[in-house]
Write an enzyme that holds these catalytic residues in place. Sequence first.
Site, PDB file in Angstrom:
ATOM      1  N   SER A 227       0.841  -1.198   0.000  1.00  0.00           N
ATOM      2  CA  SER A 227       0.000   0.000   0.000  1.00  0.00           C
ATOM      3  C   SER A 227       0.882   1.256   0.000  1.00  0.00           C
ATOM      4  O   SER A 227       2.049   1.221   0.413  1.00  0.00           O
ATOM      5  CB  SER A 227      -0.898  -0.019   1.239  1.00  0.00           C
ATOM      6  OG  SER A 227      -0.098  -0.098   2.396  1.00  0.00           O
ATOM      7  N   CYS A 282      -3.711  -4.633  -7.946  1.00  0.00           N
ATOM      8  CA  CYS A 282      -3.287  -3.237  -8.080  1.00  0.00           C
ATOM      9  C   CYS A 282      -3.629  -2.704  -9.463  1.00  0.00           C
ATOM     10  O   CYS A 282      -3.621  -1.508  -9.685  1.00  0.00           O
ATOM     11  CB  CYS A 282      -1.802  -3.094  -7.814  1.00  0.00           C
ATOM     12  SG  CYS A 282      -0.823  -3.883  -9.074  1.00  0.00           S
ATOM     13  N   GLU A 384      -8.263   4.116  -2.597  1.00  0.00           N
ATOM     14  CA  GLU A 384      -8.250   2.736  -3.089  1.00  0.00           C
ATOM     15  C   GLU A 384      -9.140   1.883  -2.176  1.00  0.00           C
ATOM     16  O   GLU A 384      -8.950   1.867  -0.958  1.00  0.00           O
ATOM     17  CB  GLU A 384      -6.811   2.204  -3.060  1.00  0.00           C
ATOM     18  CG  GLU A 384      -6.697   0.786  -3.586  1.00  0.00           C
ATOM     19  CD  GLU A 384      -5.256   0.260  -3.535  1.00  0.00           C
ATOM     20  OE1 GLU A 384      -4.584   0.435  -2.503  1.00  0.00           O
ATOM     21  OE2 GLU A 384      -4.823  -0.338  -4.530  1.00  0.00           O
TER      22      GLU A 384
HETATM   23  P1  NAD Z   1       0.605  -3.671   2.881  1.00  0.00           P
HETATM   24  O1  NAD Z   1       1.205  -2.343   2.613  1.00  0.00           O
HETATM   25  O2  NAD Z   1      -0.296  -3.813   4.052  1.00  0.00           O
HETATM   26  O3  NAD Z   1       1.771  -4.769   3.103  1.00  0.00           O
HETATM   27  C1  NAD Z   1       2.822  -4.938   2.178  1.00  0.00           C
HETATM   28  C2  NAD Z   1       4.049  -5.468   2.925  1.00  0.00           C
HETATM   29  O4  NAD Z   1       4.466  -4.484   3.879  1.00  0.00           O
HETATM   30  C3  NAD Z   1       3.781  -6.759   3.697  1.00  0.00           C
HETATM   31  O5  NAD Z   1       4.879  -7.610   3.565  1.00  0.00           O
HETATM   32  C4  NAD Z   1       3.621  -6.265   5.127  1.00  0.00           C
HETATM   33  O6  NAD Z   1       4.036  -7.220   6.080  1.00  0.00           O
HETATM   34  C5  NAD Z   1       4.524  -5.047   5.187  1.00  0.00           C
HETATM   35  N1  NAD Z   1       4.055  -4.031   6.139  1.00  0.00           N
HETATM   36  C6  NAD Z   1       2.768  -3.724   6.442  1.00  0.00           C
HETATM   37  N2  NAD Z   1       2.723  -2.732   7.351  1.00  0.00           N
HETATM   38  C7  NAD Z   1       4.013  -2.393   7.627  1.00  0.00           C
HETATM   39  C8  NAD Z   1       4.614  -1.413   8.485  1.00  0.00           C
HETATM   40  N3  NAD Z   1       3.892  -0.587   9.239  1.00  0.00           N
HETATM   41  N4  NAD Z   1       5.956  -1.344   8.512  1.00  0.00           N
HETATM   42  C9  NAD Z   1       6.716  -2.159   7.753  1.00  0.00           C
HETATM   43  N5  NAD Z   1       6.188  -3.114   6.930  1.00  0.00           N
HETATM   44  C10 NAD Z   1       4.856  -3.222   6.858  1.00  0.00           C
HETATM   45  O7  NAD Z   1      -0.116  -4.131   1.531  1.00  0.00           O
HETATM   46  P2  NAD Z   1      -1.081  -5.387   1.294  1.00  0.00           P
HETATM   47  O8  NAD Z   1      -2.403  -5.126   1.950  1.00  0.00           O
HETATM   48  O9  NAD Z   1      -0.372  -6.648   1.608  1.00  0.00           O
HETATM   49  O10 NAD Z   1      -1.254  -5.328  -0.293  1.00  0.00           O
HETATM   50  C11 NAD Z   1      -2.227  -4.566  -0.948  1.00  0.00           C
HETATM   51  C12 NAD Z   1      -1.666  -3.253  -1.457  1.00  0.00           C
HETATM   52  O11 NAD Z   1      -0.581  -3.504  -2.347  1.00  0.00           O
HETATM   53  C13 NAD Z   1      -2.664  -2.456  -2.276  1.00  0.00           C
HETATM   54  O12 NAD Z   1      -2.551  -1.102  -1.921  1.00  0.00           O
HETATM   55  C14 NAD Z   1      -2.231  -2.692  -3.721  1.00  0.00           C
HETATM   56  O13 NAD Z   1      -2.605  -1.674  -4.623  1.00  0.00           O
HETATM   57  C15 NAD Z   1      -0.765  -2.740  -3.541  1.00  0.00           C
HETATM   58  N6  NAD Z   1      -0.127  -3.408  -4.669  1.00  0.00           N
HETATM   59  C16 NAD Z   1       0.573  -2.624  -5.543  1.00  0.00           C
HETATM   60  C17 NAD Z   1       1.177  -3.206  -6.647  1.00  0.00           C
HETATM   61  C18 NAD Z   1       1.967  -2.371  -7.611  1.00  0.00           C
HETATM   62  O14 NAD Z   1       2.717  -2.924  -8.401  1.00  0.00           O
HETATM   63  N7  NAD Z   1       1.839  -1.062  -7.578  1.00  0.00           N
HETATM   64  C19 NAD Z   1       1.058  -4.590  -6.866  1.00  0.00           C
HETATM   65  C20 NAD Z   1       0.328  -5.353  -5.939  1.00  0.00           C
HETATM   66  C21 NAD Z   1      -0.249  -4.739  -4.839  1.00  0.00           C
END
Ligand code: NAD
Length: 499
Positions: A227, A282, A384
């Site tokens: 995210s 995404c 989103e």
């Molecule tokens: P997320 O941001 O919650 O988590 C992603 C990663 O970050 C995970 O491994 C998680 O453990 C880690 N993380 C979460 N909170 C953290 C923190 N406070 N500190 C450090 N690390 C932390 O995302 P999600 O819910 O797993 O995935 C969905 C999101 O990913 C959506 O916003 C989607 O649009 C995005 N996404 C983007 C793409 C792209 O290429 N732009 C592709 C796929 C998904």
Amino acid sequence: MVSELTHFVQGEKVHGRSGVFGDVYDPNTGRVQARVPLADRTETEQIITDAERAQVEWGSWSPQRRARVLLRFLQLVEDERANIAKALSAEHGKTVADAHGDLQRGLEVVEFAAGVPHLSKGEFTDNAGTGIDVHSLRQPLGVVAGITPFNFPAMIPLWKAAPALACGNAFVLKPSERDPSVPLMLAELFVEAGLPPGVFNVVNGGKEAVDTLLTDPRIAAIGFVGSTPIAQYVYSTATAHGKRAQCFGGAKNHMIVMPDADLDQVTDALIGAGYGSAGERCMAVSVAVPVGEETADALVAKLKDRIAGLRVGASDDPDADFGPLVSREALQRVDEYVASGVEEGADLVVDGRGHTVPGHEEGFFAGPSLFDRVTPDMRIHREEIFGPVLSVVRAADYEEALRLPSEHEYGNGVAIFTRDGDTARDFSHRVNTGMVGVNVPIPVPIAYHNFGGWKRSGFGDLNQHGPDSIRFYTRTKTVTSRWPSGVKEGAEFTIPVVR
Ligand code: NAD
């Protein structure tokens, strides 16, 4: 039975030692199916130490020998494909057919990365000055880390790992704690394919593990997908600690529908791109922008009809169009967004809230929702949702339609549906977005082109897969050489220039 998952270190599954675990759910039933260990700083540092040691030998292998490991890996994954897709679907909630696609798009980047002997070739200039030759090398960075999201648990780890490994780096993967099983399966297959132990590692964990990777000086580069707020945090922390970073964030993808478009094709495209994988992509299309009232009225009527026939079911139901959301929190978030759209005055044409699947009453299911007459300032347009909710924003003309994605804070993907080449070309050039589809609703570029969004969808200079990935995972060294017969006698006190 609740199973206990592991990390993957030095070529083996290793139990967590921190004593802290996260729950992994079966989204179809709402029940916990596994516990995942969450690594602390000490465990994560140990993995980096092991990876650093393993990288020395791996980085010395010829690119062709490294590529052969990837080629063997492809074959081994092929043999295990059905099991991997099943495990992926059971933790994520996407249908088994869609899980095959998740894996396949990852394997395509492994195929691309297996071309590393050619892709990483340096440059050479003969006789750049009298008797002087210049060449450049691409060398591995060392130990690099990938931090990946829940929504593509096979594809995105492979997008990161394959080019990084091919270029001679050791890799530490911190996958999503919500669906960590598939990365562990892939790790075992890498070792079976001949990857030396310690070169590909999985550290399961949350913030503590991530922060260790972001701050440890032995990690040279961070590839993140998730995210936007976390992408921005990871980018600023990693770069402040002297690392190379590419961090991809959230999205709000628009699809412009011109009056000349084939509305049946448009409806098919919107149904698949809006509701496939329950909107947890995404590159999902979450905003349809029909141009002109006539186009909008006809489109909304067609969408409404098609949505009535959609089948939401368990992820292993072969007839399901899409399965449950990944978590109870995700379901609550989607419901809240639908409520906010109603409060802000959008027209809720189809309400997917409260959807139940017989026999799976506790599962995290959301039905498809459709909003019409959404305006750009509404939260359901600005933010989103990451769920099966499609918003229709009506535009009076092409210029107004072009402004919507261009002025949005996200800039991942966008599409235009039209029969008119001039309009399509103009749109592709002027829209302020990283990836564009012309009559293609989800324009995820093929493995040998670059993937990356603009604005708050991507932080960093280089994109994922394609030629950018080889640049990201190597550093160039430039060698200028001269042999004794080319050396002139006497010391030179001025800077050498080409004459
Ligand atoms: P997320 O941001 O919650 O988590 C992603 C990663 O970050 C995970 O491994 C998680 O453990 C880690 N993380 C979460 N909170 C953290 C923190 N406070 N500190 C450090 N690390 C932390 O995302 P999600 O819910 O797993 O995935 C969905 C999101 O990913 C959506 O916003 C989607 O649009 C995005 N996404 C983007 C793409 C792209 O290429 N732009 C592709 C796929 C998904």
